[in-house]
Design a protein around this motif. Sequence first.
Motif, PDB file in Angstrom:
ATOM      1  N   THR A  75      12.015  13.270 -19.291  1.00  0.00           N
ATOM      2  CA  THR A  75      12.658  14.018 -18.198  1.00  0.00           C
ATOM      3  C   THR A  75      13.478  15.177 -18.758  1.00  0.00           C
ATOM      4  OG1 THR A  75      12.760  12.009 -16.840  1.00  0.00           O
ATOM      5  CG2 THR A  75      14.204  13.834 -16.223  1.00  0.00           C
ATOM      6  N   ALA A  76      14.194  14.914 -19.845  1.00  0.00           N
ATOM      7  CA  ALA A  76      14.955  15.996 -20.488  1.00  0.00           C
ATOM      8  C   ALA A  76      14.013  17.095 -20.977  1.00  0.00           C
ATOM      9  CB  ALA A  76      15.769  15.438 -21.659  1.00  0.00           C
ATOM     10  N   ALA A  77      12.876  16.680 -21.540  1.00  0.00           N
ATOM     11  CA  ALA A  77      11.895  17.662 -22.014  1.00  0.00           C
ATOM     12  C   ALA A  77      11.322  18.471 -20.860  1.00  0.00           C
ATOM     13  CB  ALA A  77      10.770  16.955 -22.766  1.00  0.00           C
ATOM     14  N   ILE A 120      11.433  22.471 -20.623  1.00  0.00           N
ATOM     15  CA  ILE A 120      10.187  23.233 -20.456  1.00  0.00           C
ATOM     16  C   ILE A 120      10.260  24.098 -19.209  1.00  0.00           C
ATOM     17  CG2 ILE A 120       7.711  23.046 -19.997  1.00  0.00           C
ATOM     18  CD1 ILE A 120       7.740  20.483 -21.700  1.00  0.00           C
ATOM     19  N   TYR A 121      10.730  23.518 -18.111  1.00  0.00           N
ATOM     20  CA  TYR A 121      10.762  24.252 -16.846  1.00  0.00           C
ATOM     21  C   TYR A 121      11.764  25.409 -16.913  1.00  0.00           C
ATOM     22  CZ  TYR A 121      10.655  25.063 -11.812  1.00  0.00           C
ATOM     23  OH  TYR A 121      10.503  25.639 -10.574  1.00  0.00           O
ATOM     24  N   GLY A 122      12.951  25.131 -17.454  1.00  0.00           N
ATOM     25  CA  GLY A 122      13.958  26.192 -17.565  1.00  0.00           C
ATOM     26  C   GLY A 122      13.506  27.316 -18.474  1.00  0.00           C
ATOM     27  N   PHE A 123      12.915  26.952 -19.616  1.00  0.00           N
ATOM     28  CA  PHE A 123      12.439  27.979 -20.529  1.00  0.00           C
ATOM     29  C   PHE A 123      11.257  28.741 -19.938  1.00  0.00           C
ATOM     30  CE2 PHE A 123      10.315  29.636 -24.332  1.00  0.00           C
ATOM     31  CZ  PHE A 123      11.396  30.214 -24.981  1.00  0.00           C
ATOM     32  N   SER A 124      10.400  28.041 -19.184  1.00  0.00           N
ATOM     33  CA  SER A 124       9.267  28.702 -18.537  1.00  0.00           C
ATOM     34  C   SER A 124       9.753  29.741 -17.535  1.00  0.00           C
ATOM     35  CB  SER A 124       8.373  27.672 -17.831  1.00  0.00           C
ATOM     36  OG  SER A 124       7.814  26.769 -18.747  1.00  0.00           O
ATOM     37  N   PHE A 125      10.824  29.407 -16.808  1.00  0.00           N
ATOM     38  CA  PHE A 125      11.377  30.368 -15.843  1.00  0.00           C
ATOM     39  C   PHE A 125      11.846  31.638 -16.555  1.00  0.00           C
ATOM     40  CE2 PHE A 125      14.758  32.251 -13.332  1.00  0.00           C
ATOM     41  CZ  PHE A 125      14.190  32.284 -12.065  1.00  0.00           C
ATOM     42  N   LEU A 165       4.044  16.889  -8.654  1.00  0.00           N
ATOM     43  CA  LEU A 165       5.285  17.406  -9.239  1.00  0.00           C
ATOM     44  C   LEU A 165       5.034  18.726  -9.961  1.00  0.00           C
ATOM     45  CD1 LEU A 165       8.279  17.059 -10.022  1.00  0.00           C
ATOM     46  CD2 LEU A 165       7.505  15.755 -12.017  1.00  0.00           C
ATOM     47  N   THR A 166       3.969  18.784 -10.767  1.00  0.00           N
ATOM     48  CA  THR A 166       3.665  19.995 -11.539  1.00  0.00           C
ATOM     49  C   THR A 166       3.341  21.165 -10.612  1.00  0.00           C
ATOM     50  OG1 THR A 166       2.771  18.614 -13.314  1.00  0.00           O
ATOM     51  CG2 THR A 166       2.220  20.950 -13.365  1.00  0.00           C
ATOM     52  N   THR A 167       2.506  20.909  -9.611  1.00  0.00           N
ATOM     53  CA  THR A 167       2.126  21.976  -8.670  1.00  0.00           C
ATOM     54  C   THR A 167       3.341  22.514  -7.929  1.00  0.00           C
ATOM     55  OG1 THR A 167      -0.063  20.975  -8.388  1.00  0.00           O
ATOM     56  CG2 THR A 167       0.652  22.562  -6.718  1.00  0.00           C
ATOM     57  N   ALA A 168       4.162  21.602  -7.400  1.00  0.00           N
ATOM     58  CA  ALA A 168       5.334  22.027  -6.627  1.00  0.00           C
ATOM     59  C   ALA A 168       6.322  22.799  -7.506  1.00  0.00           C
ATOM     60  CB  ALA A 168       6.008  20.815  -6.005  1.00  0.00           C
ATOM     61  N   ALA A 169       6.601  22.275  -8.722  1.00  0.00           N
ATOM     62  CA  ALA A 169       7.601  22.894  -9.592  1.00  0.00           C
ATOM     63  C   ALA A 169       7.198  24.305  -9.993  1.00  0.00           C
ATOM     64  CB  ALA A 169       7.808  22.027 -10.839  1.00  0.00           C
ATOM     65  N   PHE A 170       5.967  24.484 -10.434  1.00  0.00           N
ATOM     66  CA  PHE A 170       5.557  25.807 -10.927  1.00  0.00           C
ATOM     67  C   PHE A 170       5.197  26.759  -9.796  1.00  0.00           C
ATOM     68  CE2 PHE A 170       5.439  23.547 -14.886  1.00  0.00           C
ATOM     69  CZ  PHE A 170       5.795  24.512 -15.818  1.00  0.00           C
ATOM     70  N   LEU A 171       4.804  26.222  -8.646  1.00  0.00           N
ATOM     71  CA  LEU A 171       4.563  27.107  -7.505  1.00  0.00           C
ATOM     72  C   LEU A 171       5.881  27.733  -7.049  1.00  0.00           C
ATOM     73  CD1 LEU A 171       2.144  28.038  -5.869  1.00  0.00           C
ATOM     74  CD2 LEU A 171       2.625  26.231  -4.213  1.00  0.00           C
ATOM     75  N   VAL A 172       6.938  26.923  -7.024  1.00  0.00           N
ATOM     76  CA  VAL A 172       8.263  27.446  -6.695  1.00  0.00           C
ATOM     77  C   VAL A 172       8.684  28.504  -7.710  1.00  0.00           C
ATOM     78  CG1 VAL A 172      10.718  26.854  -6.589  1.00  0.00           C
ATOM     79  CG2 VAL A 172       9.034  25.392  -5.460  1.00  0.00           C
TER      80      VAL A 172
END
Length: 631
Positions: A59-61, A65-70, A155-162
């Motif tokens: 979860t931390a990873a 990943i999500y924050g750095f991807s943004f 989860l992946t679709t929703a997170a990266f679509l946002v």
Amino acid sequence: MTFRQFAFNNVRRNSRQYFAFFFSSIFSIMIFFIYAAFIFHPDISKDPTLGKMMGEAMTAAEGIIYGFSFLFVLYSVGHFLKVRKREFGVLTILGISDRQINRLLFLENIIIGVVSIVIGILIGMLLTKAFFLAASAVFDLKELPFYVPFKAMGLTTAAFLVLFLLIPFFSRSMIQSSHVISLLKGSVKPKAEPKTSPLLVLLSLGTLSTAYFLSSQGIGNAPLLWIMVFTLVGTYFFFSQLSVYLVRWLKSKESFFWKGNRILWLSDLAYRIKDNTRLFFIVTMVFTVAFTAIGNFLVLEKSIMRTMENEPFAFYYLSKEKPPHKDVTRTLDEKLTKAGVSFEKMKTILTFHRVKESPYPDPEGFMKWSDYRRMTQALGWKTKNLQNGEALALKSAEAQPKYILKHLTVPKTKQSFRLSAKPQVNFLPHSFLVYVVPDSAYQQLSKDPASTDTYIAYHVPEWLGHFPKSHSLETKLGKQWMESPALNKENEQPFARGFTLNSTKQGMNALLFVGLFVAIIFFLAAASFLYFRLYADLENDQHHYRAASKIGMTEWEMKQSVIVQIAILFFLPLIVAVLHTFFSLQLSQSAFGVSITKPAAVGIGFFFLLQLLYFGVVCHRYLAQLKRILV
């Protein structure tokens, strides 16, 4: 042609610039999806210990990943907008409104985002089984079966679509206030030759030298904050001042500058470095974070595992209760006997007294010599007899040598002792020091101590000298004993070597396993930043080399010049990051007392090969673009 078709054609036409961004986005989405699939795996969630530990790590990873991807997507889109300023200027002259440009950017991001998400999840699905097999081997688990991870997909679709929906609202502000004239000019390089300041050159040398010197002295002698500050300042001025100064110095050496095609690539190199100072600084620090994180994981794992493997007893029980619970050890006795395991059970009582010479306010521990001799003889250790007035210090890894007393006095019993030999390894579960004293002296110390601890050790000869597997009898019995309801009291400290070793190893492997992929994402993002910068200068380079071809430069000479400049662009930040990493790991090695030169070299070598491969691909594509103007 509809507006949607126009947006799609824009993406297709700019595919060269979008290549690195698209590839890095797919990789981030793929790793995010695979980690989510692992978190939601039914067999992982069933294991309360591993499931919780892996869930927290993954979860931390995912958050990293999500924050750095943004941030990566925001930087990438902002870069594309700057490169396409001329295009937006033409569209503005043709009558397109700000609202339509917003819509165009929105549609382009959605197209790239949706395609990236679909391809990332599809590749993740193909690699999920291999990931499960690797995870099973790393964590010493039974093979994890494949399943269709619908939750991970959602989860992946929703997170990266946002993420891709939000980016246009941030990126549009980067060109919102630009006038048509400035848009039409695009990004033009200044022609003035970069200048350097002797003071700032010296500042770069001084801060980097100071940071490296402090790192080599060890973490106990150097404030970590100052090392970080000196490294950041020195790195920035290294690229903005020192490296430019070195290039100008090389240009002043006529014997070097006027040889071969060096005049071609050196003439432009100082400008490239100066113009890309912030990029080089960011990339270097991202590389350093990635390398140092992996190196520190290796240091920490090696240190913890070395400490744990030195634990000689299969089980021990420490109690501050008076008397200790007999049921706790009786249960373990029965389990070992039922399993047919031969063992030797040994007991000692530690007494604690305030020592006059001790710098610590807490009492020091004292152990009876006969109990110590029995335990060490069972382990096959050689011991030396103690005479009256002598003591033997048992030192743990945490105890600093300067705090080991050569002479000690117990005011309460009016006894004095001197150390008879150098400190020995402390196998007791006490963080600092314990002193072994003769039995007669111990009798007086045991009459009115400040406190006492009961220590019971189990020596199992057949389990000594090898690392226990996760499904071995030692680990299973240890898990049952450690999870016994009778051990839930605050004043009791149980230990099972097999269970604790495996739990620790799984935890460290989880950090390393997660950290490796996060480091790769950081690495690819940093390499992509370099790719974006390179293609931002493509148009200027095309004009430059077209002019060079007209005055007689051959195609091979121009290729050599391009390869050298791209190599410096790609590998200069990498080399500086490796230097930073080497000295930062000196801190970790001094703190934990282990050497990881070989594994750190292997890890950095792996990233170097990745960079070399990426360099080859980018260089080939860039040369192909330049060659078009020479045909």
